[in-house]
Design a protein around this motif. Structure first.
Motif: not given
Length: 227
Positions: A177-178, A191, A226
């Motif tokens: 996600w990140w 993440t 996120k």
């Protein structure tokens, strides 16, 4: 006178004939006795020889049987000793394997025994997981390291390996996600979550020179911030 002389001669011959008959009878009797004695002696000798031979044969047979019995006992004892040695060797091997397995399990437990604490760096953290046994994941890079946040870069792919190592999520079944700088040179924070699973983790890693990215801590998030 002639008749008296003839009568005397006939009497003498009669006595001589009777004497010879008596002598012959005695001689015949002695011969018979001698023959009988010879027969008895011969029988005794022959019978004694037969008994001696039989006793010798019986003794030889008993000796042979005793030798065979001792041989069987020796073979049996040798077989038992061999079985005991094999069993002992097998038990020793099993114990050795068991000890090795126990040692490996102990090592695995030591490696996989993280420190879990409630909460974390912010209110969205459910718990924080740290493990002093985490190691760098390795690297194919050489020379001075520069952190690169590009999905096509080798450095990025090695970060994903570190996230997978820390969380146990397969990199091929992972949603990132990140992925960003961790606030200092040669650090990163990602993440991630497993595909199809709402459980989300924030993973902090740092670069170990010549050894690759090493996990520092894993924070399980209450919700994905996120998404």
């Amino acid at each position: 006178m002639k008749n008296d002389y003839d009568s005397l001669n006939e009497g003498t011959r009669s006595r001589l004939t009777a004497k010879r008959r008596k002598t012959n009878l005695i001689l015949n009797s002695l011969i018979i006795i001698v023959v009988l004695l010879i027969g008895i002696v011969s029988f005794n000798i022959f019978f004694s020889n037969d008994e001696g031979a039989a006793d010798q044969n019986e003794a030889a047979a008993e000796k042979e049987n005793a030798g065979a019995s001792q041989g069987k006992k020796a073979d049996s004892k040798e077989a038992e000793k061999k079985d005991e040695n094999e069993a002992s060797g097998k038990n020793a091997d099993e114990e050795s394997e068991s000890d090795e397995a126990a040692e490996e399990t102990k090592e695995d437990e030591e490696v996989a025994d993280p420190i879990v604490t409630e909460g974390g760096s912010d209110a969205n953290v459910k718990q924080t997981i740290e493990n002093p046994e985490w190691k760098p994941v390795g690297t194919t890079q050489s020379g001075e390291h520069n952190t690169v946040f590009d999905q096509n870069a080798v450095d990025w792919q090695e970060m994903i390996l570190a996230y997978s190592y820390a969380t146990g999520i397969d990199k091929n079944n992972m949603t990132v996600w990140w992925n960003e700088n961790g606030g200092a040179p040669n650090t990163a924070v990602g993440t991630i979550s497993e595909k199809g699973n709402d459980q989300t983790f924030r993973v902090t890693i740092e670069w170990a020179e010549g050894e690759g990215w090493k996990p520092v801590k894993v924070e399980e998030l209450i919700q994905n911030d996120k998404r």
